[in-house]
Design a protein around this motif. Structure first.
Motif, PDB file in Angstrom:
ATOM      1  N   PHE A   1       0.952  -0.626  -0.221  1.00 17.92           N
ATOM      2  CA  PHE A   1      -0.054  -0.308   0.062  1.00 17.92           C
ATOM      3  C   PHE A   1       0.815   0.971  -0.182  1.00 17.92           C
ATOM      4  O   PHE A   1       0.232   1.884   0.115  1.00 17.92           O
TER       5      PHE A   1
ATOM      6  N   ARG B   1      -7.824  -8.327  -6.176  1.00 17.75           N
ATOM      7  CA  ARG B   1      -6.327  -7.806  -4.790  1.00 17.75           C
ATOM      8  C   ARG B   1      -5.708  -6.423  -5.771  1.00 17.75           C
ATOM      9  O   ARG B   1      -5.788  -5.942  -4.851  1.00 17.75           O
TER      10      ARG B   1
ATOM     11  N   VAL C   1      -6.624  -3.196  -3.148  1.00 13.94           N
ATOM     12  CA  VAL C   1      -4.773  -2.280  -2.920  1.00 13.94           C
ATOM     13  C   VAL C   1      -4.879  -1.240  -3.948  1.00 13.94           C
ATOM     14  O   VAL C   1      -4.281   0.623  -2.851  1.00 13.94           O
TER      15      VAL C   1
ATOM     16  N   GLN D   1      -2.474 -10.772   1.904  1.00 10.51           N
ATOM     17  CA  GLN D   1      -2.884  -8.956   1.554  1.00 10.51           C
ATOM     18  C   GLN D   1      -3.580  -8.141   1.844  1.00 10.51           C
ATOM     19  O   GLN D   1      -2.781  -7.242   1.757  1.00 10.51           O
ATOM     20  N   ILE D   2      -4.922  -7.846   2.028  1.00 17.63           N
ATOM     21  CA  ILE D   2      -5.982  -7.744   1.694  1.00 17.63           C
ATOM     22  C   ILE D   2      -7.293  -7.702   2.752  1.00 17.63           C
ATOM     23  O   ILE D   2      -7.715  -7.869   2.508  1.00 17.63           O
TER      24      ILE D   2
END
Length: 304
Positions: free
Chosen positions: A31, A137, A141, A221-222
């Motif tokens: 991010f 994803r 992001v 990751q998210i």
């Protein structure tokens, strides 16, 4: 089994949901962006002439590429005013929360209502399940980074108080806001409406064994459940409907339980769209957390 995974992934991508962030700098770096890069802010003018609260059509550069389209909702006067960023749900755009932003602006706050990367993209999810998951994803992001850039924009405006910025997210926007809460602590208060999330393992469990590790990696990751635990010192307000027909109650509860303190959780006798009381509570809560004290703009609606 593969068809089931594909369905889960398509829903994930369209809803802008996903798996999560962790505490390490490496995981958070997804991010990251260059704060010194020019915002390239453009104001295309007021779109609601004749109303005392201005709704202006604006845009700014998205670090991953393209431009973020948004409404800047401003009360009359020089301020400095508190400010709130608004993010809509899946299949929607910035028009969804323009009215709530105008209600708060009528009480003495600036609103920035953005279009998510999902709303702006011209591409479709790939047919390959893992590629589809990565597509969702990447857009999630990008939306988080766009929101962070929105904070930069608000802090650059002379009528905004840099220390009094909040966030409102609805549905998929709430899930994205839960991620943002663990990434950007310049925001003091997060109101998350009708947002829920299953654990990462729920997605990994339906994946074929050959790609299960990759699914777990991408989702992780998210993951809203992991990031929202890191929201402190920001205050959290979870608003959920007892009769939500879109997000299962277990997922609503999971996100609210995962949130760090200080937090408030309120359930309404309403469906996914919530009700007027939820918006009245939202306005009161944001006013308290951000110090929105008016004066009330004459001739402008201040709530439902």
């Amino acid at each position: 089994m593969l068809e089931r995974l594909t369905l889960v992934i398509v829903v994930l991508a369209l809803a802008g949901c996903g798996g999560g962030g962790a505490k390490s700098p490496a995981q958070r770096s997804v991010f990251g962006y260059d704060r010194s890069a020019p915002l390239r802010y453009e104001d295309h003018g007021q779109i609601n002439r004749g109303y005392p609260v201005q709704v202006r059509d604006v845009s700014y550069a998205s670090p991953p590429g393209g431009r973020v389209t948004a409404f800047l909702v401003v009360p009359p006067g020089k301020g400095p005013f508190p400010a709130v960023i608004y993010l809509h749900g899946a299949g929607e755009d910035r028009t969804r929360l323009a009215v709530p932003a105008a209600w708060l602006a009528a009480r003495g706050a600036v609103g920035l209502v953005i279009d998510s990367a999902f709303a702006r993209t011209k591409s479709s999810a790939p047919s390959d399940p893992l590629r589809s998951l990565e597509w969702g994803r990447d857009l999630t992001v990008q939306t988080v980074v766009d929101l962070r850039r929105g904070v930069d924009l608000l802090r650059s405006l002379p009528q905004v108080d840099q220390e009094r910025i909040g966030f409102v997210g609805y549905s998929a926007g709430a899930k994205t806001g839960a991620i943002l809460a663990g990434v950007d602590h310049r925001i003091r208060a997060y109101d998350l409406m009708s947002g829920g999330s299953p654990p990462v393992e729920a997605f990994a469990a339906v994946a074929p064994g050959g790609i299960r590790k990759d699914v777990r990696r991408v989702i992780s990751q998210i993951d809203p459940l992991r990031f929202v635990r890191q929201a402190a010192p920001a205050a959290l307000f979870f608003q959920d409907g007892l009769s939500d027909e879109v997000v299962p109650r277990a997922q609503l509860r999971a996100l609210a339980r995962a949130g760090s303190e200080p937090k408030r959780i309120r359930w309404y006798r309403a469906g996914h769209s919530l009700n007027a009381q939820a918006y009245r509570d939202q306005l009161a809560w944001l006013s308290g957390e951000l110090g929105v004290r008016g004066p009330v703009v004459p001739g402008a609606a201040t709530g439902p």
